[in-house]
Design a protein around this motif. Structure first.
Motif, PDB file in Angstrom:
ATOM      1  N   ARG A   9     -12.242 -84.334 -52.333  1.00 25.39           N
ATOM      2  CA  ARG A   9     -11.007 -84.992 -51.924  1.00 25.39           C
ATOM      3  C   ARG A   9     -10.010 -83.980 -51.362  1.00 25.39           C
ATOM      4  O   ARG A   9      -9.373 -84.212 -50.346  1.00 25.39           O
ATOM      5  CB  ARG A   9     -10.399 -85.754 -53.103  1.00 25.39           C
ATOM      6  CG  ARG A   9     -10.095 -87.211 -52.791  1.00 25.39           C
ATOM      7  CD  ARG A   9      -9.806 -88.000 -54.053  1.00 25.39           C
ATOM      8  NE  ARG A   9     -10.997 -88.130 -54.899  1.00 25.39           N
ATOM      9  CZ  ARG A   9     -11.033 -87.868 -56.219  1.00 25.39           C
ATOM     10  NH1 ARG A   9      -9.944 -87.470 -56.835  1.00 25.39           N
ATOM     11  NH2 ARG A   9     -12.161 -88.006 -56.885  1.00 25.39           N
ATOM     12  N   LEU A  10      -9.900 -82.847 -52.036  1.00 27.71           N
ATOM     13  CA  LEU A  10      -8.991 -81.811 -51.533  1.00 27.71           C
ATOM     14  C   LEU A  10      -9.377 -81.357 -50.134  1.00 27.71           C
ATOM     15  O   LEU A  10      -8.524 -81.096 -49.291  1.00 27.71           O
ATOM     16  CB  LEU A  10      -8.998 -80.592 -52.460  1.00 27.71           C
ATOM     17  CG  LEU A  10      -8.304 -80.753 -53.807  1.00 27.71           C
ATOM     18  CD1 LEU A  10      -8.340 -79.451 -54.565  1.00 27.71           C
ATOM     19  CD2 LEU A  10      -6.867 -81.219 -53.596  1.00 27.71           C
ATOM     20  N   GLY A  11     -10.677 -81.251 -49.900  1.00 29.16           N
ATOM     21  CA  GLY A  11     -11.131 -80.732 -48.607  1.00 29.16           C
ATOM     22  C   GLY A  11     -11.362 -81.814 -47.576  1.00 29.16           C
ATOM     23  O   GLY A  11     -11.725 -81.526 -46.436  1.00 29.16           O
ATOM     24  N   GLN A  12     -11.164 -83.077 -47.967  1.00 28.56           N
ATOM     25  CA  GLN A  12     -11.390 -84.199 -47.044  1.00 28.56           C
ATOM     26  C   GLN A  12     -12.808 -84.216 -46.508  1.00 28.56           C
ATOM     27  O   GLN A  12     -13.040 -84.392 -45.309  1.00 28.56           O
ATOM     28  CB  GLN A  12     -10.397 -84.147 -45.878  1.00 28.56           C
ATOM     29  CG  GLN A  12      -8.942 -84.203 -46.306  1.00 28.56           C
ATOM     30  CD  GLN A  12      -8.508 -85.610 -46.688  1.00 28.56           C
ATOM     31  OE1 GLN A  12      -8.718 -86.541 -45.931  1.00 28.56           O
ATOM     32  NE2 GLN A  12      -7.949 -85.767 -47.870  1.00 28.56           N
ATOM     33  N   VAL A  43     -10.846 -73.402 -57.447  1.00 35.25           N
ATOM     34  CA  VAL A  43      -9.832 -73.779 -56.461  1.00 35.25           C
ATOM     35  C   VAL A  43      -9.864 -72.838 -55.259  1.00 35.25           C
ATOM     36  O   VAL A  43      -9.709 -73.262 -54.119  1.00 35.25           O
ATOM     37  CB  VAL A  43      -8.438 -73.772 -57.100  1.00 35.25           C
ATOM     38  CG1 VAL A  43      -7.388 -74.071 -56.046  1.00 35.25           C
ATOM     39  CG2 VAL A  43      -8.368 -74.793 -58.207  1.00 35.25           C
ATOM     40  N   HIS A  44     -10.112 -71.554 -55.516  1.00 39.76           N
ATOM     41  CA  HIS A  44     -10.058 -70.620 -54.384  1.00 39.76           C
ATOM     42  C   HIS A  44     -11.197 -70.862 -53.397  1.00 39.76           C
ATOM     43  O   HIS A  44     -11.168 -70.373 -52.272  1.00 39.76           O
ATOM     44  CB  HIS A  44     -10.081 -69.169 -54.883  1.00 39.76           C
ATOM     45  CG  HIS A  44     -11.413 -68.719 -55.360  1.00 39.76           C
ATOM     46  ND1 HIS A  44     -11.762 -68.664 -56.696  1.00 39.76           N
ATOM     47  CD2 HIS A  44     -12.514 -68.308 -54.678  1.00 39.76           C
ATOM     48  CE1 HIS A  44     -12.997 -68.246 -56.801  1.00 39.76           C
ATOM     49  NE2 HIS A  44     -13.481 -68.026 -55.603  1.00 39.76           N
ATOM     50  N   LEU A  46     -11.663 -73.444 -51.920  1.00 38.03           N
ATOM     51  CA  LEU A  46     -11.070 -74.240 -50.855  1.00 38.03           C
ATOM     52  C   LEU A  46     -10.867 -73.401 -49.593  1.00 38.03           C
ATOM     53  O   LEU A  46     -10.984 -73.909 -48.467  1.00 38.03           O
ATOM     54  CB  LEU A  46      -9.721 -74.782 -51.335  1.00 38.03           C
ATOM     55  CG  LEU A  46      -9.254 -76.136 -50.825  1.00 38.03           C
ATOM     56  CD1 LEU A  46     -10.328 -77.176 -50.945  1.00 38.03           C
ATOM     57  CD2 LEU A  46      -8.011 -76.563 -51.582  1.00 38.03           C
ATOM     58  N   GLY A  47     -10.588 -72.131 -49.764  1.00 37.29           N
ATOM     59  CA  GLY A  47     -10.434 -71.238 -48.612  1.00 37.29           C
ATOM     60  C   GLY A  47     -11.738 -71.117 -47.841  1.00 37.29           C
ATOM     61  O   GLY A  47     -11.771 -71.248 -46.607  1.00 37.29           O
ATOM     62  N   HIS A  50     -12.435 -74.232 -46.023  1.00 32.85           N
ATOM     63  CA  HIS A  50     -11.612 -74.312 -44.826  1.00 32.85           C
ATOM     64  C   HIS A  50     -12.205 -73.513 -43.676  1.00 32.85           C
ATOM     65  O   HIS A  50     -12.243 -73.967 -42.540  1.00 32.85           O
ATOM     66  CB  HIS A  50     -10.201 -73.804 -45.135  1.00 32.85           C
ATOM     67  CG  HIS A  50      -9.218 -74.901 -45.303  1.00 32.85           C
ATOM     68  ND1 HIS A  50      -7.954 -74.854 -44.805  1.00 32.85           N
ATOM     69  CD2 HIS A  50      -9.338 -76.103 -45.910  1.00 32.85           C
ATOM     70  CE1 HIS A  50      -7.320 -75.958 -45.108  1.00 32.85           C
ATOM     71  NE2 HIS A  50      -8.127 -76.730 -45.785  1.00 32.85           N
ATOM     72  N   GLN A  51     -12.663 -72.322 -43.973  1.00 27.09           N
ATOM     73  CA  GLN A  51     -13.301 -71.514 -42.929  1.00 27.09           C
ATOM     74  C   GLN A  51     -14.491 -72.266 -42.341  1.00 27.09           C
ATOM     75  O   GLN A  51     -14.669 -72.354 -41.131  1.00 27.09           O
ATOM     76  CB  GLN A  51     -13.797 -70.190 -43.505  1.00 27.09           C
ATOM     77  CG  GLN A  51     -12.696 -69.194 -43.793  1.00 27.09           C
ATOM     78  CD  GLN A  51     -13.258 -67.895 -44.345  1.00 27.09           C
ATOM     79  OE1 GLN A  51     -14.419 -67.563 -44.114  1.00 27.09           O
ATOM     80  NE2 GLN A  51     -12.428 -67.167 -45.070  1.00 27.09           N
ATOM     81  N   LEU A  53     -15.114 -75.461 -42.327  1.00 23.54           N
ATOM     82  CA  LEU A  53     -14.741 -76.636 -41.536  1.00 23.54           C
ATOM     83  C   LEU A  53     -14.145 -76.239 -40.190  1.00 23.54           C
ATOM     84  O   LEU A  53     -14.377 -76.905 -39.174  1.00 23.54           O
ATOM     85  CB  LEU A  53     -13.743 -77.497 -42.321  1.00 23.54           C
ATOM     86  CG  LEU A  53     -14.280 -78.113 -43.612  1.00 23.54           C
ATOM     87  CD1 LEU A  53     -13.191 -78.895 -44.315  1.00 23.54           C
ATOM     88  CD2 LEU A  53     -15.485 -78.994 -43.325  1.00 23.54           C
ATOM     89  N   ALA A  54     -13.387 -75.130 -40.200  1.00 29.13           N
ATOM     90  CA  ALA A  54     -12.806 -74.673 -38.937  1.00 29.13           C
ATOM     91  C   ALA A  54     -13.913 -74.314 -37.954  1.00 29.13           C
ATOM     92  O   ALA A  54     -13.877 -74.686 -36.775  1.00 29.13           O
ATOM     93  CB  ALA A  54     -11.882 -73.489 -39.180  1.00 29.13           C
ATOM     94  N   LEU A  55     -14.941 -73.618 -38.448  1.00 24.85           N
ATOM     95  CA  LEU A  55     -16.052 -73.234 -37.578  1.00 24.85           C
ATOM     96  C   LEU A  55     -16.835 -74.464 -37.131  1.00 24.85           C
ATOM     97  O   LEU A  55     -17.239 -74.577 -35.977  1.00 24.85           O
ATOM     98  CB  LEU A  55     -16.965 -72.244 -38.312  1.00 24.85           C
ATOM     99  CG  LEU A  55     -16.322 -70.877 -38.559  1.00 24.85           C
ATOM    100  CD1 LEU A  55     -17.091 -70.101 -39.619  1.00 24.85           C
ATOM    101  CD2 LEU A  55     -16.276 -70.078 -37.262  1.00 24.85           C
ATOM    102  N   ASP A  57     -15.627 -77.443 -36.744  1.00 27.11           N
ATOM    103  CA  ASP A  57     -14.832 -78.153 -35.744  1.00 27.11           C
ATOM    104  C   ASP A  57     -14.894 -77.484 -34.381  1.00 27.11           C
ATOM    105  O   ASP A  57     -14.575 -78.102 -33.368  1.00 27.11           O
ATOM    106  CB  ASP A  57     -13.364 -78.252 -36.189  1.00 27.11           C
ATOM    107  CG  ASP A  57     -13.198 -79.269 -37.301  1.00 27.11           C
ATOM    108  OD1 ASP A  57     -14.137 -80.042 -37.540  1.00 27.11           O
ATOM    109  OD2 ASP A  57     -12.132 -79.279 -37.929  1.00 27.11           O
ATOM    110  N   VAL A  68     -21.738 -66.278 -40.125  1.00 28.52           N
ATOM    111  CA  VAL A  68     -20.354 -65.802 -40.155  1.00 28.52           C
ATOM    112  C   VAL A  68     -19.870 -65.647 -41.602  1.00 28.52           C
ATOM    113  O   VAL A  68     -19.295 -64.631 -41.971  1.00 28.52           O
ATOM    114  CB  VAL A  68     -19.418 -66.765 -39.396  1.00 28.52           C
ATOM    115  CG1 VAL A  68     -17.968 -66.316 -39.537  1.00 28.52           C
ATOM    116  CG2 VAL A  68     -19.808 -66.826 -37.928  1.00 28.52           C
TER     117      VAL A  68
END
Lengths: 272, 272
Positions: A9-12, A43-44, A46-47, A50-51, A53-55, A57, A68
């Motif tokens: 949920r936090l990371g969608q 929790v960490h 999540l970082g 995020h990386q 998901l950014a890649l 996207d 990577v």
DNA sequence: TTGCTCCTCACGTCACGTGAGGTGGC
DNA sequence: TTGCTCCTCACGTCACGTGAGGTGGC
């Protein structure tokens, strides 16, 4: 520590995605309960997510993302990967825009005519082709002008091939650019592949190069070929290609008992 | 009649593709030898193949192509399909261009800094969020200004929640647009989901709506959050989105023994 | 006991490419 | 006999979605 649902949920993202990333080693939970198999995420992490998901996207595959994330590439390597991705996306965009132009060309084509059946223009690369051919000048296009010329040239070519023991392949015609007075030079002959054929003053051997063409299939008498030609030319101009030379005609079937079963492929070299 | 290899060459496709089209009933050979299973194609089937390829080049699925080829749609239906396809391709192009902008934003980002690790900006939709919060005005951003305000507000909110028997969820802060003098109004509180919480003059209940945000994860003390904020803002401006409101901070971890393990997600609403 | 979340298989997606293993005519 | 073309399975691709069938804590 978060269970998989909370972390998702936090990371969608979906829990299934997190399990998948675990399975392929992209993002493994901090802890997995030995008894229940429950995954726990810190929790960490999540970082990291995020990386990832950014890649994603940006359109990288999960395998590339794994490289990577795990191999911690240098700035230079990272820049290289991004540049490559950039170039690939630009190609994709150009392809999709080409598709779009083709769709729009067909849309305009069905707006223009009642004939429903012109959606068969295809872009392809021809094979290279060796012809034994005769040449003649006609006062213009139109089968009333061209037919006598075919009747004159083809028997000569066939006779020559027979005298050399060569088998005639497909019947092919092509043209030179029309002169100002409207007259055209017709080349008509037969594919001979790699058979040895000597030239005479009436029969030449030529190689048609591989080129990119737009092509339609015409069925029926060549007396009725004009609409096919017209729609092909308009389609090409419409779809942001341009004509890059005079046409070729490939007679896949030219001796059917019923003339309506004759099949001729019309090709125009295109560019851009 | 042509065997599969000859027909494939004329159409510039692979024999495997023709077998596939046969299998799914898209283009069946004129004849299949009962003994050997050899497929034979009639020359006129080249027209069908051309239609098929033209539709494929426009990006239709084989199932859709099957509908067109078999059900002989009206001009109106065909136009509708083409229009739909056109719209879908336009969406695809827009998506790919978005991707491209994100890649280029990351390229510029790594060109600007030596910090390699900023590639974790992610676009997502937040969940809607109900907060019990306190409000206060700070002379500006910067943890030297904000920290005392958190210390003032949060115990009040916690005490109120405790008196109501409600459980505090995630710690969340958000801001109002800064005033001309640089002062900002801070809202700081805790997620309360659907728990009933009454309001007082010191504790309000607000619903943060679902919005699209760009988000980064910051790890460590909030004293060091400035670079994360800066790179997030530049990234957004760089990738052709625009800021659509003031930021939110979600403290996924704010009481770690080691302050370097604190995790804060920074979100900016975006538009376009 | 009922709901909720979690788990592990395992199939399906889309349009073929790519062997593997075998056959038939020159 | 060797090459060439043809045939029929059947797996692999990519990133998960979607059940199916079962478990554990409130």
């Amino acid at each position: 520590m978060l269970n998989i649902g909370e972390f998702a949920r936090l990371g969608q993202v979906s829990p299934r995605m997190l399990r998948h990333y675990d399975e392929i080693g992209l993002l493994q939970p901090q802890n997995v309960d030995a008894v229940t198999g429950y995954r726990s995420y810190a929790v960490h992490q999540l970082g990291r997510l995020h990386q990832l998901l950014a890649l994603r996207d940006m359109g990288f595959t999960l395998a590339q993302i794994g490289d990577v994330l795990h191999e911690d590439p240098s700035v230079e390597q990272l820049r290289g990967m991004l540049r490559l991705r950039q170039a690939q996306i630009e190609v994709t965009v150009a392809e999709e825009e080409g598709r779009l132009r083709r769709v729009e060309a067909h849309l305009r084509a069905i707006g223009r005519t009642c004939a429903v059946k012109l959606q068969d223009v295809v872009i392809k690369k021809t094979d290279s082709l060796r012809l034994a051919e005769g040449r003649g000048t006609s006062p213009g296009f139109g089968s009333e002008n061209l037919r006598p010329l075919f009747v004159e040239l083809l028997p000569e070519v066939l006779a020559h091939l027979a005298s050399e023991g060569a088998q005639p392949g497909l019947l092919v015609a092509h043209y030179e650019e029309p002169k100002d007075d409207g007259s055209v030079v017709l080349h008509a002959g037969f594919a001979v592949d790699r058979q040895a054929v000597t030239e005479t003053d009436r029969v030449q051997v030529v190689d048609l190069p591989e080129v990119e063409v737009a092509s339609v299939i015409h069925r029926g008498s060549m007396d009725d070929v004009a609409p096919a030609y017209e729609s092909l030319v308009r389609w090409i101009e419409d779809s942001a290609y341009r004509l890059a030379g005079p046409s070729r005609e490939i007679y896949h079937e030219c001796m059917a008992e019923d003339v309506n079963d004759n099949i001729c492929e019309i090709q125009f070299p295109i560019a851009r």
